[in-house]
Design an enzyme around this catalytic site. Structure first.
Site, PDB file in Angstrom:
ATOM      1  N   ASP A   9       0.863  -1.184   0.000  1.00 13.57           N
ATOM      2  CA  ASP A   9       0.000   0.000   0.000  1.00 13.57           C
ATOM      3  C   ASP A   9       0.898   1.232   0.000  1.00 13.57           C
ATOM      4  OD1 ASP A   9       0.828   0.478   2.611  1.00 13.57           O
ATOM      5  OD2 ASP A   9      -1.177   0.417   3.488  1.00 13.57           O
ATOM      6  N   CYS A  67       3.290  -2.697   4.000  1.00 14.82           N
ATOM      7  CA  CYS A  67       2.385  -1.592   4.331  1.00 14.82           C
ATOM      8  C   CYS A  67       3.114  -0.738   5.366  1.00 14.82           C
ATOM      9  CB  CYS A  67       1.005  -2.099   4.789  1.00 14.82           C
ATOM     10  SG  CYS A  67       0.939  -2.947   6.373  1.00 14.82           S
ATOM     11  N   THR A  69       3.184  -0.829   8.664  1.00 14.05           N
ATOM     12  CA  THR A  69       3.821  -1.668   9.688  1.00 14.05           C
ATOM     13  C   THR A  69       4.102  -3.087   9.219  1.00 14.05           C
ATOM     14  OG1 THR A  69       1.648  -2.354  10.455  1.00 14.05           O
ATOM     15  CG2 THR A  69       2.645  -0.444  11.576  1.00 14.05           C
ATOM     16  N   HIS A 100      11.570 -22.450  10.124  1.00  9.89           N
ATOM     17  CA  HIS A 100      10.612 -23.116  11.009  1.00  9.89           C
ATOM     18  C   HIS A 100       9.166 -23.047  10.536  1.00  9.89           C
ATOM     19  CE1 HIS A 100      13.391 -22.840  14.819  1.00  9.89           C
ATOM     20  NE2 HIS A 100      13.996 -23.371  13.770  1.00  9.89           N
ATOM     21  N   HIS A 135       9.092 -29.362  12.529  1.00 11.93           N
ATOM     22  CA  HIS A 135       8.323 -28.168  12.132  1.00 11.93           C
ATOM     23  C   HIS A 135       7.143 -28.531  11.227  1.00 11.93           C
ATOM     24  CE1 HIS A 135      11.406 -25.935  14.087  1.00 11.93           C
ATOM     25  NE2 HIS A 135      12.334 -26.468  13.301  1.00 11.93           N
TER      26      HIS A 135
HETATM   27  C1  RB5 Z   1      -2.077   3.020   6.249  1.00 11.83           C
HETATM   28  O1  RB5 Z   1      -2.085   4.303   6.780  1.00 11.83           O
HETATM   29  C2  RB5 Z   1      -1.656   2.010   7.314  1.00 11.83           C
HETATM   30  O2  RB5 Z   1      -2.699   1.791   8.190  1.00 11.83           O
HETATM   31  C3  RB5 Z   1      -1.205   0.727   6.665  1.00 11.83           C
HETATM   32  O3  RB5 Z   1      -0.146   0.983   5.813  1.00 11.83           O
HETATM   33  C4  RB5 Z   1      -0.708  -0.353   7.593  1.00 11.83           C
HETATM   34  O4  RB5 Z   1       0.276   0.123   8.459  1.00 11.83           O
HETATM   35  C5  RB5 Z   1      -1.710  -1.145   8.290  1.00 11.83           C
HETATM   36  O5  RB5 Z   1      -1.405  -2.094   9.031  1.00 11.83           O
END
Ligand code: RB5
Length: 151
Positions: A9, A67, A69, A100, A135
């Site tokens: 994203d 994304c 995180t 694993h 595993h």
């Molecule tokens: C987008 O702002 C953010 O929420 C997305 O990139 C991600 O971190 C979601 O887990």
């Protein structure tokens, strides 16, 4: 040739070029499933699902998702049967999740790691081997959870 689906994203876009370059240097055939900008806000489940379905169907062997995180896009990908998508933030996790968990997708955070760290993480995961043995029993247990959910 190993075929790797890549998707992100807007929050993960900052890592995408480095990830694709690294995968190509490692000899992979990269399928870029978008998105194509850090400026336009998009919904990460769409990209998580697209990459997950490409891997689950066998069209691609592996996937890399990004994304902000790595978390949201991994949660979306893990809804697709047969996907083991792991959020990784360092090379130790990257290696171990192949050794694993036989993770067929890794998820990275553009707001958590740098492009240079992403390169090292992708390399550690891509070049690591699944160890099987004890595993496999645990992965079979995960597959059993999926089967039970579909009843
Ligand atoms: C987008 O702002 C953010 O929420 C997305 O990139 C991600 O971190 C979601 O887990």
């Amino acid at each position: 040739m190993t075929r790797v689906a890549v998707g992100c994203d807007h929050g993960g876009y900052v890592l995408k070029d480095s990830v694709i370059k690294t995968l190509r240097e490692l000899g992979a055939d990269v399928v870029d499933m978008g998105c194509d900008s850090a400026e336009i806000s998009v919904d990460y489940p769409k990209y998580g699902e697209a990459v997950a379905r490409a891997v689950a169907s066998g069209e691609c062997d592996l996937g890399v998702l990004m994304c902000g995180t790595g978390i949201g896009i991994s949660i979306a990908a893990n809804k697709v049967k047969g996907i083991r998508a792991a959020v990784v933030t360092n090379t130790y996790m990257a290696k171990l999740t192949k050794n694993h968990n036989d993770a067929n997708i890794i998820a990275l955070g553009g707001r958590v790691i740098s492009p240079k760290e992403a390169e090292e993480i992708v390399k550690a995961w891509y070049t690591a081997q699944y160890e099987g043995g004890r595993h496999q029993r645990r992965i079979d247990m995960i597959s059993e959870i999926e089967r039970n959910e579909q009843r």
